[in-house]
Write an enzyme that holds these catalytic residues in place. Structure first.
Site, mmCIF file in Angstrom:
data_model
loop_
_atom_site.group_PDB
_atom_site.id
_atom_site.type_symbol
_atom_site.label_atom_id
_atom_site.label_comp_id
_atom_site.label_asym_id
_atom_site.label_seq_id
_atom_site.Cartn_x
_atom_site.Cartn_y
_atom_site.Cartn_z
ATOM 1 N N CYS A 1 -12.328 -8.045 -14.871
ATOM 2 C CA CYS A 1 -11.208 -7.141 -15.121
ATOM 3 C C CYS A 1 -11.646 -5.746 -15.546
ATOM 4 O O CYS A 1 -10.860 -4.798 -15.449
ATOM 5 C CB CYS A 1 -10.283 -7.734 -16.176
ATOM 6 S SG CYS A 1 -9.411 -9.224 -15.621
ATOM 7 N N ALA A 2 -12.860 -5.590 -16.005
ATOM 8 C CA ALA A 2 -13.360 -4.274 -16.401
ATOM 9 C C ALA A 2 -13.821 -3.447 -15.220
ATOM 10 O O ALA A 2 -14.133 -2.268 -15.371
ATOM 11 C CB ALA A 2 -14.520 -4.436 -17.386
#
Length: 373
Positions: free
Chosen positions: A142-143
């Site tokens: 998700c980063a």
């Protein structure tokens, strides 16, 4: 000497299949209800996730049959390339550029494995030059949207005159597991969707936003908070219940420290642009950053309309913030495996060019032993 890079354009893309949340809840009950004793207790997550619909690369009926690595990978390669091309072409059109004017392509994706990577597979359809520089990135979860954005900005700054294309593609639904009777799998089934985002960056201060700086922070002993496990069927999600509490307890001091190194105080930030990992995470971020409840409205809107698409999600939030008129100083943030946290302080000028003092400042915070990242 070139001191910064600028955001020239930003575009998003989603697959055609739409799954309403009530439809997903009903399908999950049929698939898990009779086999998983805790399903009735877990089913509430479909209604509390803050999601109305998501986009998927396959219709919902496709997920009712067991799927192995080979079949999942075939879909990833086909649909991942299609979303790559769609998002990239939109970004090029917004920047008034042709594909043969792109000098560097940064590709971020952690929901499938492609060798050759997606940008190589899409090169002919796109019309990239044979000497284009390729930077495929895997494992950021998700980063990845914010991380890829920072990497692309640094590459643009290092090569004045170069056009850097960033494409972030995640097909989270391909990690759906019919065989996994776990809380993490039910939560993932209620939360994740598919999508892509692309942007173009260039050295200098003429664009939608200027990227000013970057930084990192690492938290140890957090490798088990989120990520992938792998077996013969494919990816298996690692999804700790502690994510909201971890965010609430740890994000504030880390963000403050990174801003301090950039000579910026927390009270000088006008808007946070956050990855909406889930409705509880968004609430935890508002508490951690000491901002009023409900301020992260773009985040909740993106979560409502698309679910958590992993890496590109924060760029969907940035897109909405840009359309609404981004505040003079905003910080973009995304949490991922090893509790990776990358922040971008974005300031967008009125009009098409950054002729004033507004900037986009990018940071990264990592959790977990550095050698394991």
């Amino acid at each position: 000497m070139v001191r910064s890079a600028s955001l020239i354009s930003l575009a998003t893309a989603v697959p055609k299949h739409i799954v309403r949340q009530d439809e997903a809840a009903g399908a999950a009950r049929k698939m898990f209800g009779a086999r998983y004793a805790a399903f009735d207790r877990m089913a509430a997550v479909f209604h509390s996730a803050g999601i109305e619909k998501r986009h998927c690369v396959r219709p919902i009926a496709w997920f009712s049959e067991p799927r192995g690595w080979k079949e999942r990978t075939a879909v990833y390669l086909e649909e991942g390339q299609a979303l790559f091309v769609e998002a990239a072409i939109k970004a090029l059109e917004k920047a008034h550029l042709r594909a043969n004017e792109i000098d560097v392509v940064v590709t971020v994706s952690s929901t499938g494995i492609a060798t050759p990577s997606l940008e190589a597979r899409a090169a002919k359809a796109m019309g990239f030059r044979t000497d284009v520089q390729r930077v495929p990135i895997f494992g950021l979860g998700c980063a990845g949207g914010a991380s890829g954005f920072a990497i692309a900005a640094r590459l643009a700054k290092a090569q004045p005159g170069a056009n850097v294309l960033l494409v972030v593609v995640e097909l989270c639904t391909l990690a759906f597991r019919l065989d996994e009777l776990t809380k993490a799998n039910i939560v993932a089934t209620a939360l994740f969707g598919d999508g892509a985002a692309a942007c173009i960056l260039r050295a200098g201060d003429s664009g939608m936003a200027e990227i000013e700086a970057s930084g990192e922070h690492t938290w140890p002993d957090t490798l088990d908070i989120m990520g992938w496990d792998m077996d013969s069927q494919g990816f298996e999600v690692i999804f700790a219940q502690a994510i909201p509490s971890f965010a609430e307890e740890n994000i504030g001091p880390a963000v403050s420290g990174i801003l301090k190194r950039a000579d910026i105080r927390m009270d000088e930030v006008d808007r946070f642009i956050c990855h909406p990992g889930g409705t509880k995470v968004v609430t935890a971020l508002e508490k951690a950053l000491d901002i009023a409840p409900g301020v992260l409205d773009h985040e909740r809107a993106v979560l409502r309309d698309f679910g958590n698409m992993s890496a590109p999600t924060v760029l969907f939030v940035l897109d909405r913030a840009l359309d609404a008129g981004l505040a003079p100083r905003s910080v973009m943030m995304a949490m991922g495996p090893c509790a990776i946290r990358r922040l971008a302080n974005a300031v967008v000028a009125v009009g098409n060019e950054c002729h004033d003092s507004r900037h986009l400042l990018d940071f990264e915070l990592l959790a977990g032993p550095a050698q394991a990242l």
